[in-house]
Design a protein around this motif. Structure first.
Motif, PDB file in Angstrom:
ATOM      1  N   ASN A   1       2.911   1.784   4.352  1.00  0.00           N
ATOM      2  CA  ASN A   1       3.287   3.579   3.932  1.00  0.00           C
ATOM      3  C   ASN A   1       2.231   4.211   5.690  1.00  0.00           C
ATOM      4  O   ASN A   1       2.394   5.352   5.963  1.00  0.00           O
ATOM      5  N   GLY A   2       0.663   3.377   5.587  1.00  0.00           N
ATOM      6  CA  GLY A   2       0.335   4.007   7.085  1.00  0.00           C
ATOM      7  C   GLY A   2       0.824   4.073   8.107  1.00  0.00           C
ATOM      8  O   GLY A   2       1.072   4.878   9.064  1.00  0.00           O
ATOM      9  N   TRP A   3       1.845   3.143   8.749  1.00  0.00           N
ATOM     10  CA  TRP A   3       2.563   3.090   9.831  1.00  0.00           C
ATOM     11  C   TRP A   3       3.985   4.159   9.453  1.00  0.00           C
ATOM     12  O   TRP A   3       4.093   4.858  10.298  1.00  0.00           O
ATOM     13  N   TRP A   4       4.351   4.538   8.951  1.00  0.00           N
ATOM     14  CA  TRP A   4       5.586   5.074   8.772  1.00  0.00           C
ATOM     15  C   TRP A   4       4.563   5.979   8.005  1.00  0.00           C
ATOM     16  O   TRP A   4       5.293   7.736   8.857  1.00  0.00           O
ATOM     17  N   SER A   5       3.358   7.072   8.258  1.00  0.00           N
ATOM     18  CA  SER A   5       2.866   8.224   8.143  1.00  0.00           C
ATOM     19  C   SER A   5       2.506   8.536   9.298  1.00  0.00           C
ATOM     20  O   SER A   5       2.303  10.196  10.194  1.00  0.00           O
ATOM     21  N   LEU A   6       2.432   7.405  10.277  1.00  0.00           N
ATOM     22  CA  LEU A   6       1.787   7.499  12.261  1.00  0.00           C
ATOM     23  C   LEU A   6       3.109   8.085  13.048  1.00  0.00           C
ATOM     24  O   LEU A   6       3.142   8.628  13.924  1.00  0.00           O
ATOM     25  N   PHE A   7       4.294   7.621  12.122  1.00  0.00           N
ATOM     26  CA  PHE A   7       5.645   7.238  12.872  1.00  0.00           C
ATOM     27  C   PHE A   7       5.874   9.339  12.787  1.00  0.00           C
ATOM     28  O   PHE A   7       6.681   9.939  13.783  1.00  0.00           O
ATOM     29  N   ARG A   8       5.490   9.290  11.848  1.00  0.00           N
ATOM     30  CA  ARG A   8       5.716  10.667  11.335  1.00  0.00           C
ATOM     31  C   ARG A   8       4.815  11.864  12.010  1.00  0.00           C
ATOM     32  O   ARG A   8       5.056  13.044  11.688  1.00  0.00           O
ATOM     33  N   ASN A   9       3.905  11.073  12.106  1.00  0.00           N
ATOM     34  CA  ASN A   9       2.714  12.462  12.915  1.00  0.00           C
ATOM     35  C   ASN A   9       2.346  11.258  14.750  1.00  0.00           C
ATOM     36  O   ASN A   9       1.997  10.811  15.186  1.00  0.00           O
TER      37      ASN A   9
ATOM     38  N   GLU B   1      -7.854   7.550   6.823  1.00  0.00           N
ATOM     39  CA  GLU B   1      -7.902   8.652   7.027  1.00  0.00           C
ATOM     40  C   GLU B   1      -6.170   8.026   6.119  1.00  0.00           C
ATOM     41  O   GLU B   1      -5.266   9.002   5.623  1.00  0.00           O
ATOM     42  N   LEU B   2      -5.270   6.736   6.956  1.00  0.00           N
ATOM     43  CA  LEU B   2      -4.263   6.624   6.386  1.00  0.00           C
ATOM     44  C   LEU B   2      -4.042   5.769   5.174  1.00  0.00           C
ATOM     45  O   LEU B   2      -3.337   6.033   3.885  1.00  0.00           O
ATOM     46  N   LEU B   3      -5.471   5.347   4.421  1.00  0.00           N
ATOM     47  CA  LEU B   3      -5.277   5.499   2.750  1.00  0.00           C
ATOM     48  C   LEU B   3      -4.978   6.563   1.643  1.00  0.00           C
ATOM     49  O   LEU B   3      -4.893   6.654   0.805  1.00  0.00           O
ATOM     50  N   ARG B   4      -6.114   7.828   2.617  1.00  0.00           N
ATOM     51  CA  ARG B   4      -5.613   9.130   2.177  1.00  0.00           C
ATOM     52  C   ARG B   4      -4.767   9.531   1.564  1.00  0.00           C
ATOM     53  O   ARG B   4      -4.048  10.027   0.752  1.00  0.00           O
ATOM     54  N   HIS B   5      -3.614   9.607   2.775  1.00  0.00           N
ATOM     55  CA  HIS B   5      -3.043  10.563   3.286  1.00  0.00           C
ATOM     56  C   HIS B   5      -1.443   9.703   2.718  1.00  0.00           C
ATOM     57  O   HIS B   5      -0.684  10.521   2.088  1.00  0.00           O
ATOM     58  N   ASP B   6      -1.704   8.549   1.984  1.00  0.00           N
ATOM     59  CA  ASP B   6      -0.487   8.030   1.421  1.00  0.00           C
ATOM     60  C   ASP B   6      -0.593   6.689   0.521  1.00  0.00           C
ATOM     61  O   ASP B   6      -0.353   5.737   1.331  1.00  0.00           O
ATOM     62  N   THR B   7      -1.155   6.865   0.082  1.00  0.00           N
ATOM     63  CA  THR B   7      -2.110   6.212  -1.252  1.00  0.00           C
ATOM     64  C   THR B   7      -0.883   5.435  -1.736  1.00  0.00           C
ATOM     65  O   THR B   7      -0.061   5.735  -2.265  1.00  0.00           O
ATOM     66  N   PRO B   8      -1.708   3.492  -1.778  1.00  0.00           N
ATOM     67  CA  PRO B   8      -0.667   2.923  -2.111  1.00  0.00           C
ATOM     68  C   PRO B   8      -0.465   2.494  -3.198  1.00  0.00           C
ATOM     69  O   PRO B   8       0.587   1.815  -4.078  1.00  0.00           O
ATOM     70  N   ALA B   9      -1.376   3.041  -4.092  1.00  0.00           N
ATOM     71  CA  ALA B   9      -1.065   2.676  -5.267  1.00  0.00           C
ATOM     72  C   ALA B   9      -1.995   3.683  -6.394  1.00  0.00           C
ATOM     73  O   ALA B   9      -2.780   4.700  -6.378  1.00  0.00           O
ATOM     74  N   PRO B  10      -0.625   5.303  -6.140  1.00  0.00           N
ATOM     75  CA  PRO B  10      -0.886   6.492  -6.698  1.00  0.00           C
ATOM     76  C   PRO B  10      -1.391   6.290  -7.886  1.00  0.00           C
ATOM     77  O   PRO B  10      -2.193   7.728  -8.649  1.00  0.00           O
ATOM     78  N   MET B  11      -1.334   5.984  -9.024  1.00  0.00           N
ATOM     79  CA  MET B  11      -1.810   6.422 -10.337  1.00  0.00           C
ATOM     80  C   MET B  11      -2.545   4.584 -10.818  1.00  0.00           C
ATOM     81  O   MET B  11      -1.495   4.243 -10.947  1.00  0.00           O
ATOM     82  N   PHE B  12      -3.311   5.175 -11.556  1.00  0.00           N
ATOM     83  CA  PHE B  12      -4.198   4.734 -13.128  1.00  0.00           C
ATOM     84  C   PHE B  12      -4.682   4.864 -13.979  1.00  0.00           C
ATOM     85  O   PHE B  12      -5.022   5.727 -14.259  1.00  0.00           O
ATOM     86  N   GLU B  13      -3.946   3.766 -14.583  1.00  0.00           N
ATOM     87  CA  GLU B  13      -4.306   4.250 -15.968  1.00  0.00           C
ATOM     88  C   GLU B  13      -5.626   4.071 -16.602  1.00  0.00           C
ATOM     89  O   GLU B  13      -6.376   2.722 -16.483  1.00  0.00           O
ATOM     90  N   ARG B  14      -6.063   4.577 -18.035  1.00  0.00           N
ATOM     91  CA  ARG B  14      -6.985   4.535 -18.637  1.00  0.00           C
ATOM     92  C   ARG B  14      -7.326   5.168 -20.289  1.00  0.00           C
ATOM     93  O   ARG B  14      -6.364   5.952 -20.247  1.00  0.00           O
ATOM     94  N   TRP B  15      -7.456   4.315 -20.639  1.00  0.00           N
ATOM     95  CA  TRP B  15      -7.226   4.612 -22.464  1.00  0.00           C
ATOM     96  C   TRP B  15      -8.700   5.287 -22.602  1.00  0.00           C
ATOM     97  O   TRP B  15      -9.531   5.057 -22.583  1.00  0.00           O
TER      98      TRP B  15
END
Length: 402
Positions: A255-263, A283-297
């Motif tokens: 995801n980080g390299w893909w963000s760099l290629f698009r910018n 910034e690369l971890l923020r910009h296109d987060t590899p685990a976009p969602m976490f669940e909680r009960w």
């Protein structure tokens, strides 16, 4: 507003969920999503608060049975999978979580992780040099996947000849973390859990008898006030370290390299000034987060942004949406490799904050650095496609030319 803009099974949504996140933050920051039976939370302020709120948990089994919580009990065929997962610290709560994290932290120390840096640098350099010499290829398969697998294997003490087993086991087990996985995926995860557990049980017993300078040996002998990890806890911990430290790092690299290629202007900026690397990784971890969602009960009734959410409900915390919230990040859709401060929540918060975050940061920094050194002219060869999963969001492949 219809919640149909939030569709975690849609390839279009997975490919670019950010416009939907923007609408949710503005118009429906908390809503109930019928298909997943989850309350979806999209604003940074709410996600941040809920990650620290002890009225929510990764599990509810420390306070209620499945039936008492209004949930179906686990299918019997899934028992080996859940026995393995619940022996690690990810899906348990205090006091068990506190005890496991304390014991594992005594072996998985910051000093030990920093001590791996020369090994990580060497592995990253060898992979990048070979990749550049071949003129490129699939950056995911040839750089992003082998680096964290080999690092974790080296750290645990898995013999070189057994390492090709780890990636398929990890991928098959992580299939269970997607939303409503089909039965075939569940059965594949169970088979992988059984095979991986059996392998690690044998390896950990051999290390108890003949310890080496590796993490399995350290975990086998770690003790705190007379307390030790059980064999099942040791195995659950090793599996968690591989899966968590591996799947997310692979996706973060791609995801980080893909963000760099698009910018391209930011990519050129980083190539010209390698000192930017530490803030670039964040910034690369923020910009296109590899685990976009976490669940909680929800363990006790709560109210979020004026919405009452009852005990027994499940919430979906959208890390990737929180990481693009303009209330916290100015111009949040812009990739800015010198962004500072950058309080992204990619590694979580609270008691479940990612134990492997320091290791992930070193792996990413050394991987980016090695590729920029070995292949300074690296460019995209083909538009990548996203894998179908949303919970662990990453590319199928990333073909580049050097």
């Amino acid at each position: 507003m219809s919640d149909m803009s939030y569709d975690p099974w849609s390839p279009e949504f997975v490919g670019n969920p950010y416009p939907a996140f923007e609408r949710l933050r503005e118009e429906q920051p908390v809503f109930f999503h019928e298909p997943t039976e989850q309350w979806v939370i999209s604003r940074y302020e709410d996600v941040d608060a809920l990650l620290r709120d002890r009225r929510l948990g990764r599990s509810y089994l420390h306070v209620a049975s499945h039936e008492e919580f209004g949930r179906e009990p686990d299918a019997e065929f899934l028992r080996p999978f859940w026995d393995l997962v619940r022996a690690g610290m990810l899906d348990v709560e205090p006091p068990t979580h506190t005890r496991l994290r304390r014991l594992v932290s005594k072996a998985f120390t910051a000093r030990m992780v920093e001590g791996l840096r020369p090994t990580i640098r060497r592995l990253a350099g060898e992979l990048a040099d070979g990749f550049a010499a071949r003129g490129g290829g699939d950056l995911l398969a040839e750089i992003a996947e082998p680096l964290p697998v080999n690092v974790i294997a080296e750290m645990l003490g898995v013999p070189a000849e057994d390492r090709p087993l780890l990636r398929p086991w990890s991928a098959d087990i992580c299939g269970m973390y997607e939303l409503n996985p089909p039965e075939e995926t569940q059965r594949t995860a169970v088979r992988a859990a059984v095979e991986f557990s059996d392998y690690l049980r044998e390896l950990s017993r051999s290390r108890r008898d003949a310890p080496r300078d590796d993490l399995i040996s350290a975990l086998a002998r770690v003790a705190d006030e007379g307390d030790r990890l059980t064999e099942d806890e040791l195995i659950g911990t090793c599996v968690l370290l591989l899966n968590a430290g591996h799947e997310a790092t692979v996706n973060a690299t791609g995801n980080g390299w893909w963000s760099l290629f698009r910018n391209p202007a930011e990519l050129e900026r980083l190539r010209a000034d390698p000192a930017l690397l530490p803030t670039a990784v964040e910034e690369l971890l923020r910009h296109d987060t590899p685990a976009p969602m976490f669940e909680r009960w929800v363990l006790e009734d709560i109210t979020v942004a004026g919405c009452a959410i009852p005990r027994g409900a499940e919430v979906a915390l959208l890390f990737a949406s929180a990481n693009r919230d303009p209330a916290v990040f100015p111009d949040p859709n812009r990739l800015d490799l010198s962004r500072d401060p950058n309080p992204h929540i990619t590694f979580g918060l609270g008691i479940h904050y990612c134990l492997g975050a320091p290791l992930a940061r070193i792996e990413l920094a050394e991987s980016y650095s090695a590729l920029m050194r070995a292949a300074p002219e690296m460019r995209l060869a083909a538009e990548p496609k996203w894998k179908p999963g949303f919970v662990l969001r990453g590319l199928e492949a990333l073909y580049v030319e050097c």
